[in-house]
Design an enzyme around this catalytic site. Sequence first.
Site, mmCIF file in Angstrom:
data_model
loop_
_atom_site.group_PDB
_atom_site.id
_atom_site.type_symbol
_atom_site.label_atom_id
_atom_site.label_comp_id
_atom_site.label_asym_id
_atom_site.label_seq_id
_atom_site.Cartn_x
_atom_site.Cartn_y
_atom_site.Cartn_z
ATOM 1 N N LYS A 98 0.849 -1.183 0.000
ATOM 2 C CA LYS A 98 0.000 0.000 0.000
ATOM 3 C C LYS A 98 0.883 1.230 0.000
ATOM 4 O O LYS A 98 2.081 1.135 0.207
ATOM 5 C CB LYS A 98 -0.886 0.008 1.258
ATOM 6 C CG LYS A 98 -2.057 -0.955 1.129
ATOM 7 C CD LYS A 98 -2.914 -0.992 2.389
ATOM 8 C CE LYS A 98 -3.508 0.338 2.708
ATOM 9 N NZ LYS A 98 -4.251 0.930 1.559
ATOM 10 N N GLY A 101 -0.612 5.920 -2.919
ATOM 11 C CA GLY A 101 -1.341 7.186 -2.778
ATOM 12 C C GLY A 101 -0.721 8.077 -1.707
ATOM 13 O O GLY A 101 -1.190 9.176 -1.445
ATOM 14 N N GLU A 107 -2.613 5.020 7.352
ATOM 15 C CA GLU A 107 -3.352 3.784 7.040
ATOM 16 C C GLU A 107 -2.882 2.660 7.944
ATOM 17 O O GLU A 107 -3.674 1.950 8.549
ATOM 18 C CB GLU A 107 -3.148 3.393 5.575
ATOM 19 C CG GLU A 107 -3.850 4.306 4.595
ATOM 20 C CD GLU A 107 -3.514 3.987 3.158
ATOM 21 O OE1 GLU A 107 -2.437 3.389 2.900
ATOM 22 O OE2 GLU A 107 -4.325 4.325 2.272
HETATM 23 O O1 DER Z 1 -2.161 4.500 -1.232
HETATM 24 C C1 DER Z 1 -2.849 3.608 -0.738
HETATM 25 O O2 DER Z 1 -2.476 2.916 0.205
HETATM 26 C C2 DER Z 1 -4.148 3.248 -1.416
HETATM 27 O O3 DER Z 1 -5.023 2.610 -0.516
HETATM 28 C C3 DER Z 1 -3.794 2.291 -2.538
HETATM 29 O O4 DER Z 1 -3.139 1.246 -1.962
HETATM 30 C C4 DER Z 1 -5.012 1.834 -3.316
HETATM 31 O O5 DER Z 1 -5.392 2.906 -4.106
HETATM 32 P P1 DER Z 1 -6.507 2.715 -5.230
HETATM 33 O O6 DER Z 1 -7.739 2.179 -4.514
HETATM 34 O O7 DER Z 1 -6.701 4.105 -5.758
HETATM 35 O O8 DER Z 1 -5.965 1.748 -6.250
#
Ligand code: DER
Length: 235
Positions: A98, A101, A107
């Site tokens: 993860k 983003g 998270e």
């Molecule tokens: O950045 C993150 O951890 C997001 O949760 C990523 O892992 C998933 O992003 P997406 O749902 O836009 O593909």
Amino acid sequence: LTQDELKKIAAYKAVEFVQSGMVLGLGTGSTAKHAVDRIAELMKLGKLKNIVGIPTSNMTRDQAVSLGIPLSDLDTHPIIDMAIDGADEVDPDMNLVKGRGGSLLREKMVETASKKFIVIVDESKLVNHIGGSGLAMPVEIVPFCWKFTLKRLEMLFMEAGCIGKLRMFPGTENPFVTDNGNYIIDLYFKKDIGDLKAASDAILRLAGVVEHGMFLDMATTLIVAGELGVTVRNK
Ligand code: DER
């Protein structure tokens, strides 16, 4: 079905497991966005009551505020009933990458505090081994002497042909800055990094590293939406 429609299907499926009165970890990214929208929709319909959200990023906080979802934080709720979030990669043991983003620290703080952690993905995120896709493995570091830390991260995974890159704000010469005021080094591996736990420990031992994007043995449920339908798998 487009990738975003699949993301929405997975997100809506996850929200079926939300019960009134829950304290919910609200994930970040385009998949989790659908889950937050759906939670707010069910609240408006009176189908979900007394929900408290713990956002995993300023972006999700702003989305939840705009939707009228009551928010709190980990100081007030150190134990969370359920977290719902997306992932960049998922392996057969439900280990995750993860952080593409940029929200991996909050998270991981929220999702390690959650009794249940439901991961929602479209089928494109499924891999055999995490870190082997040649895509970014994010590591959040302090800005101080970031080149020094980047080099030490590359040395750790020299055998795997590791290259580290400082993440920039897209289209600019400016380093990306996380919600926590830190930088992100994206690591790229040419070969498999082997034992994930050992890799995780080695990264975290480096002074200057804050957290990394491997979420090992954390997910309790995996929801995958694909062309053939949506599956729910418990750990
Ligand atoms: O950045 C993150 O951890 C997001 O949760 C990523 O892992 C998933 O992003 P997406 O749902 O836009 O593909």
